[in-house]
Design an enzyme around this catalytic site. Structure first.
Site, PDB file in Angstrom:
ATOM      1  N   GLN A  62      -1.088   8.113  -5.348  1.00 20.81           N
ATOM      2  CA  GLN A  62       0.290   8.636  -5.264  1.00 20.81           C
ATOM      3  C   GLN A  62       1.165   8.133  -6.416  1.00 20.81           C
ATOM      4  OE1 GLN A  62       2.130   8.534  -1.273  1.00 20.81           O
ATOM      5  NE2 GLN A  62       0.092   8.136  -0.432  1.00 20.81           N
ATOM      6  N   LYS A 107       1.744   6.331  13.555  1.00 21.04           N
ATOM      7  CA  LYS A 107       3.141   6.745  13.298  1.00 21.04           C
ATOM      8  C   LYS A 107       3.784   7.207  14.608  1.00 21.04           C
ATOM      9  CE  LYS A 107       2.616   7.591   8.388  1.00 21.04           C
ATOM     10  NZ  LYS A 107       1.155   7.602   8.135  1.00 21.04           N
ATOM     11  N   GLY A 136       1.874   4.922  -7.328  1.00 20.84           N
ATOM     12  CA  GLY A 136       2.471   3.587  -7.218  1.00 20.84           C
ATOM     13  C   GLY A 136       1.661   2.542  -7.984  1.00 20.84           C
ATOM     14  N   PRO A 174       2.002   1.455   0.975  1.00 24.20           N
ATOM     15  CA  PRO A 174       1.037   2.493   0.619  1.00 24.20           C
ATOM     16  C   PRO A 174       1.532   3.250  -0.606  1.00 24.20           C
ATOM     17  CG  PRO A 174       2.423   3.250   2.423  1.00 24.20           C
ATOM     18  CD  PRO A 174       2.959   1.903   1.997  1.00 24.20           C
ATOM     19  N   SER A 187       6.335   6.766   1.188  1.00 24.65           N
ATOM     20  CA  SER A 187       5.986   6.757  -0.238  1.00 24.65           C
ATOM     21  C   SER A 187       6.114   8.115  -0.918  1.00 24.65           C
ATOM     22  CB  SER A 187       4.542   6.270  -0.384  1.00 24.65           C
ATOM     23  OG  SER A 187       3.678   7.109   0.365  1.00 24.65           O
TER      24      SER A 187
HETATM   25  P1  BMP Z   1      -3.823   7.058  -0.405  1.00 23.58           P
HETATM   26  O1  BMP Z   1      -4.023   5.664  -1.009  1.00 23.58           O
HETATM   27  O2  BMP Z   1      -5.090   7.853  -0.381  1.00 23.58           O
HETATM   28  O3  BMP Z   1      -2.675   7.786  -0.988  1.00 23.58           O
HETATM   29  O4  BMP Z   1      -3.514   6.844   1.169  1.00 23.58           O
HETATM   30  C1  BMP Z   1      -2.361   6.219   1.628  1.00 23.58           C
HETATM   31  C2  BMP Z   1      -2.429   5.976   3.122  1.00 23.58           C
HETATM   32  O5  BMP Z   1      -1.210   5.399   3.554  1.00 23.58           O
HETATM   33  C3  BMP Z   1      -2.634   7.226   3.972  1.00 23.58           C
HETATM   34  O6  BMP Z   1      -3.400   6.858   5.102  1.00 23.58           O
HETATM   35  C4  BMP Z   1      -1.229   7.599   4.413  1.00 23.58           C
HETATM   36  O7  BMP Z   1      -1.210   8.230   5.670  1.00 23.58           O
HETATM   37  C5  BMP Z   1      -0.558   6.238   4.514  1.00 23.58           C
HETATM   38  N1  BMP Z   1       0.898   6.248   4.245  1.00 23.58           N
HETATM   39  C6  BMP Z   1       1.405   6.722   3.041  1.00 23.58           C
HETATM   40  O8  BMP Z   1       0.678   7.179   2.159  1.00 23.58           O
HETATM   41  N2  BMP Z   1       2.763   6.654   2.846  1.00 23.58           N
HETATM   42  C7  BMP Z   1       3.628   6.184   3.770  1.00 23.58           C
HETATM   43  O9  BMP Z   1       4.819   6.146   3.519  1.00 23.58           O
HETATM   44  C8  BMP Z   1       3.113   5.719   4.989  1.00 23.58           C
HETATM   45  C9  BMP Z   1       1.741   5.747   5.208  1.00 23.58           C
HETATM   46  O10 BMP Z   1       1.250   5.290   6.349  1.00 23.58           O
END
Ligand code: BMP
Length: 249
Positions: free
Chosen positions: A210, A85, A212, A205, A141
């Site tokens: 989260q 990022k 989705g 993501p 997200s």
């Molecule tokens: P998870 O599936 O455990 O929620 O992880 C999502 C991954 O995507 C994490 O590494 C987070 O830093 C990244 N991410 C996110 O969740 N939302 C965004 O908008 C951008 C991301 O890079």
């Protein structure tokens, strides 16, 4: 081979749109590297890329740590994305990117909010000269992302627009290799797809942990889904990776 060729090839071979986010935590660096490698080994055949974040970089370091995982991903024919990022002034961004490239990464995530001149100009310059990819954050997200990314504003031409729409247009203008739009926002994915055209890869993501939904993200226009906790916290990570792979076919 470019990042785009690598991810397309891995996606076809493994019939998968899943990017594995390896965000494991462990106070013992050896155990962390071992667990991360095991999850990558067991899930590798169900994913098309691996994404590494600060959890591993801070705990393991780049040399003789994260670089081993990047090398292992390459042995499995998977490209690796550094979720840096990048969001600083040019020389600092450039230093960080050079370090990630030296560790073997194929792509880096950056934030367009810092702008071009003295911000991401150096990132795109270095990445292109080394054949690496830059993926830009266009809409995050998390729920709080709406406050800024959906903000109503004016384009340079005086047309009413929203911040994320400007960011999507910047991604096209700067020739980014992909954009990130949260899987939690299917209607935003559809709008970004209209703005960036068919060729630009959309990474989403936020699937699973989260809230989705894999199918609706893909139906709205996402090419790749980034999945972390829903895979690596599962008692059988490879089974979870396969499940998400099958959901997003
Ligand atoms: P998870 O599936 O455990 O929620 O992880 C999502 C991954 O995507 C994490 O590494 C987070 O830093 C990244 N991410 C996110 O969740 N939302 C965004 O908008 C951008 C991301 O890079």
């Amino acid at each position: 081979m470019t990042f785009e060729e690598m991810i397309r090839r891995a996606s076809e071979t493994n019939r998968s749109r899943i990017v594995l986010a390896l965000d494991l935590e462990d106070p013992d660096p050896d155990a962390l590297l071992e667990r991360s490698s095991r999850i990558l080994r067991e899930s590798g055949e169900y994913v098309c890329a691996v994404k590494i974040n600060r959890q591993l970089v801070l705990a393991l370091g780049l040399r003789n740590g994260v670089d081993k995982l990047v090398k292992f991903a390459h042995e499995l024919a998977l490209p690796s994305i550094m979720d840096a990022k990048l969001n600083d002034v040019g020389h600092t961004n450039e230093f960080m990117l050079r370090s990630y490239i030296d560790a073997g990464f194929d792509a880096v995530i950056a934030s367009p909010l810092v702008g071009w001149e003295g911000g991401l100009d150096s990132v795109f310059g270095l990445a292109k000269s080394k054949g690496k990819a830059v993926i830009l954050l266009v809409y995050m997200s998390n729920p709080g992302a709406d406050a800024l990314y959906s903000l109503r504003t004016m384009s340079a031409m005086g047309k009413p627009t929203q911040v994320f729409e400007l960011l999507a247009e910047m991604a096209v203008e700067w020739k980014a290799n992909g954009v990130i739009v949260g899987a939690t926002k299917p209607e935003i994915i559809s709008r970004v797809r209209q703005l960036v055209g068919r060729e630009m890869a959309i990474f989403s993501p936020g699937v699973g942990a989260q809230g989705g939904d894999a199918r609706s993200a893909v139906e709205s226009g996402s090419d790749y889904l980034i999945v972390g906790r829903s895979i690596y916290t599962d008692p059988i990570p490879s089974a979870a990776a396969k499940r998400y792979r099958d959901m997003a076919l």
